[in-house]
Design a protein around this motif. Structure first.
Motif, PDB file in Angstrom:
ATOM      1  N   SER A  97       1.143  -1.406   0.483  1.00 59.53           N
ATOM      2  CA  SER A  97      -0.121   0.006  -0.348  1.00 59.53           C
ATOM      3  C   SER A  97       0.748   1.687  -0.232  1.00 59.53           C
ATOM      4  CB  SER A  97      -1.348   0.046   1.568  1.00 59.53           C
ATOM      5  OG  SER A  97      -0.054   0.255   2.181  1.00 59.53           O
ATOM      6  N   VAL A  98       1.750   0.926  -0.439  1.00 57.84           N
ATOM      7  CA  VAL A  98       3.211   2.357   0.436  1.00 57.84           C
ATOM      8  C   VAL A  98       3.088   2.961  -1.113  1.00 57.84           C
ATOM      9  CG1 VAL A  98       5.454   3.556   1.061  1.00 57.84           C
ATOM     10  CG2 VAL A  98       4.302   2.072   2.579  1.00 57.84           C
ATOM     11  N   THR A  99       2.954   4.348  -1.268  1.00 56.89           N
ATOM     12  CA  THR A  99       2.808   4.913  -3.053  1.00 56.89           C
ATOM     13  C   THR A  99       4.298   5.581  -2.811  1.00 56.89           C
ATOM     14  OG1 THR A  99       1.065   4.906  -3.097  1.00 56.89           O
ATOM     15  CG2 THR A  99       2.011   6.230  -4.569  1.00 56.89           C
ATOM     16  N   MET A 100       5.171   5.943  -3.871  1.00 59.00           N
ATOM     17  CA  MET A 100       6.342   6.862  -3.859  1.00 59.00           C
ATOM     18  C   MET A 100       6.272   7.512  -5.054  1.00 59.00           C
ATOM     19  SD  MET A 100       9.431   3.470  -2.371  1.00 59.00           S
ATOM     20  CE  MET A 100       8.546   2.117  -2.917  1.00 59.00           C
ATOM     21  N   ARG A 101       6.945   8.512  -5.336  1.00 52.19           N
ATOM     22  CA  ARG A 101       7.023   9.083  -6.405  1.00 52.19           C
ATOM     23  C   ARG A 101       8.664   8.852  -7.302  1.00 52.19           C
ATOM     24  NH1 ARG A 101       4.580  14.868  -6.093  1.00 52.19           N
ATOM     25  NH2 ARG A 101       2.144  13.471  -5.726  1.00 52.19           N
TER      26      ARG A 101
END
Length: 339
Positions: A97-101
Motif C-alpha cells: 500500500s506504500v506509494t512512492m513517487r
C-alpha cells in the motif's frame, strides 16, 4: 560489473553474500514518503520485511522474476517476532500500500509506483514459502540508479523504532561524504522518518518522541554517532535543523547491542541518561545531549562553549556530574547568548 546496470545493482550483487551488509538504492534509502503515504506509513516490522526481501533478492533485484524464501526464515532473523501466516500477509499488505513517487526528468514524466507488485504466502507455516515480485517501475529505477547506501543489515533489524530504522538508512546513504553534516527542514525530516500525518506536529513532540528516540538508538546500535542542532527558527518555531554524524572507530559495543534484547538496550539508554555528566575535556560536538543543548541555546563553537562551561563550574564549585548539570548547562548557554 553487470553490463548495462547502474552502481546500485552491482553494489547489491557484491554485498549479497555478506551477511552483515545490505545494499539499497539511494532513491529508497533517502526517500521521502509522500503526504498520502504518511497517512498510513509502514510499521517497523514492514520496514524490516522490506530489508529481508531485498537482501534475499541480492543482485537479482532488478530482474523480472519471482523471488522466494522459506517462511521459517523469519524465525532465524533477529528482530522479528514469531510471525504467523496472517502476520506475514498483513506486512505484505502494508508494503503493497506504500506509494512512492519518482520524478523522471530524463524521460519527462512522474512515475507513481510501489515496492511490491505481488506477494504470495503459503498456508503451511512450517514448510511453506514466501514468493514475491518487485514492482516494474521500482525495478527500472533500481536498474538505472547509480546511488546506493551500504547498510549494516544487523543494525537495521535490531532497531526497535521505525524512526531509528529510517534514520539509520539516511545516515548510511551519506556516510562516505567528506562533509559529515546536512541541513533539513523539519518537514523534510518528518517525511524521511515517516512521521504519520497529524501526529507529533509540535516541534517539542517531534523532537522528544521521534528525533531523540531515533538518534539515541542509532548512536547506540550502529556504527554512527549522530547529533543535531537547530539552525533556523521562524516566529519562535523551529523550522530547520542540522544533522551531524561520525563513524565510530571501535564497533564492539555496537555489535553487542545488536545482539542484545531490545528491552535491555532501552534500559541501558535510560541508565546512561541517569548517569549524565558533562565531559571533563574536549568539545561537545557529537556528544549527546550536550551538542544538542548547545545548538538549541547558543551559537558558540562547540569547543569554546565546553571550555567556558568547565571554567564556570570550577569557579562556582559545581561538579560536572551534579544531578542538575543539564539544567545548569542550558542556563549557562542562554546567558552567553545574551552577552
Amino acid at each position: 560489473m553487470k553490463a548495462g546496470m547502474g552502481y546500485a545493482v552491482n553494489s547489491a550483487e557484491s554485498n549479497s553474500r555478506d551477511p552483515s551488509k545490505l545494499s539499497k538504492a539511494g532513491e529508497l534509502a533517502d526517500g521521502q514518503y509522500s503526504e498520502r503515504a504518511l497517512r498510513n506509513p509502514p510499521s517497523l516490522q514492514a520496514l524490516k520485511l522490506q530489508d529481508v526481501l531485498m537482501k534475499n533478492a541480492g543482485g537479482k533485484i532488478a530482474e523480472d522474476q519471482w523471488h522466494e524464501l522459506p517462511l521459517a526464515t523469519f524465525k532465524q532473523v533477529k528482530g522479528f517476532r514469531n510471525l504467523t501466516h496472517e502476520d506475514v500477509v498483513r506486512l505484505f499488505e502494508e508494503l503493497r500500500s506504500v506509494t512512492m513517487r519518482h520524478v523522471n526528468n530524463a524521460e519527462g514524466h512522474t512515475a507513481i509506483y510501489g515496492l511490491i507488485a505481488v506477494g504470495r504466502v503459503d498456508m503451511d507455516e512450517g514448510r511453506g514459502k514466501l514468493r514475491y515480485q518487485f514492482d516494474a517501475e521500482f525495478r527500472k529505477i533500481v536498474e538505472q540508479s547509480n546511488l546506493y547506501a551500504i547498510l549494516d543489515y544487523r543494525a537495521g533489524l535490531a532497531m526497535s523504532s521505525r524512526y531509528a530504522h529510517r534514520l539509520h538508512e539516511m545516515i548510511s546513504f551519506r556516510a562516505a561524504r567528506e562533509r559529515q553534516m546536512e541541513r533539513f527542514t523539519v518537514e523534510e525530516l518528518r517525511a524521511r522518518l515517516g512521521v504519520q500525518k497529524g501526529k507529533l506536529e509540535a516541534w517539542s513532540d517531534f523532537r522528544v518522541k521521534a528525533l531523540d528516540v531515533a538518534i539515541d538508538e542509532v548512536s547506540q546500535s550502529s556504527r554512527f554517532r549522530v547529533s543535531y542542532r537547530i539552525t533556523k527558527r521562524e516566529r519562535r518555531k523551529t523550522t530547520e535543523i542540522e544533522l551531524a554524524w561520525e563513524i565510530k572507530e571501535a564497533l564492539e559495543d555496537a555489535k553487542k547491542e545488536q545482539e542484545a534484547h531490545s528491552v535491555a538496550r532501552k534500559g541501558r539508554r535510560a541508565e546512561a541518561k541517569e548517569r549524565l555528566a558533562f565531559p571533563e575535556s574536549g568539545s561537545v560536538k557529537y556528544t549527546d545531549p550536550w551538542a544538542k543543548l548547545a545548538g538549541e541555546n547558543c551559537n558558540w563553537d562547540h569547543g569554546k562553549i565546553a571550555d567556558a562551561f568547565r571554567s564556570f563550574c570550577a569557579q562556582k564549585g559545581i561538579k560536572l556530574a551534579a544531578k542538575n548539570i543539564e539544567t545548569v548547562f542550558v542556563s549557562f548557554c542562554k546567558s552567553q547568548s545574551r552577552i
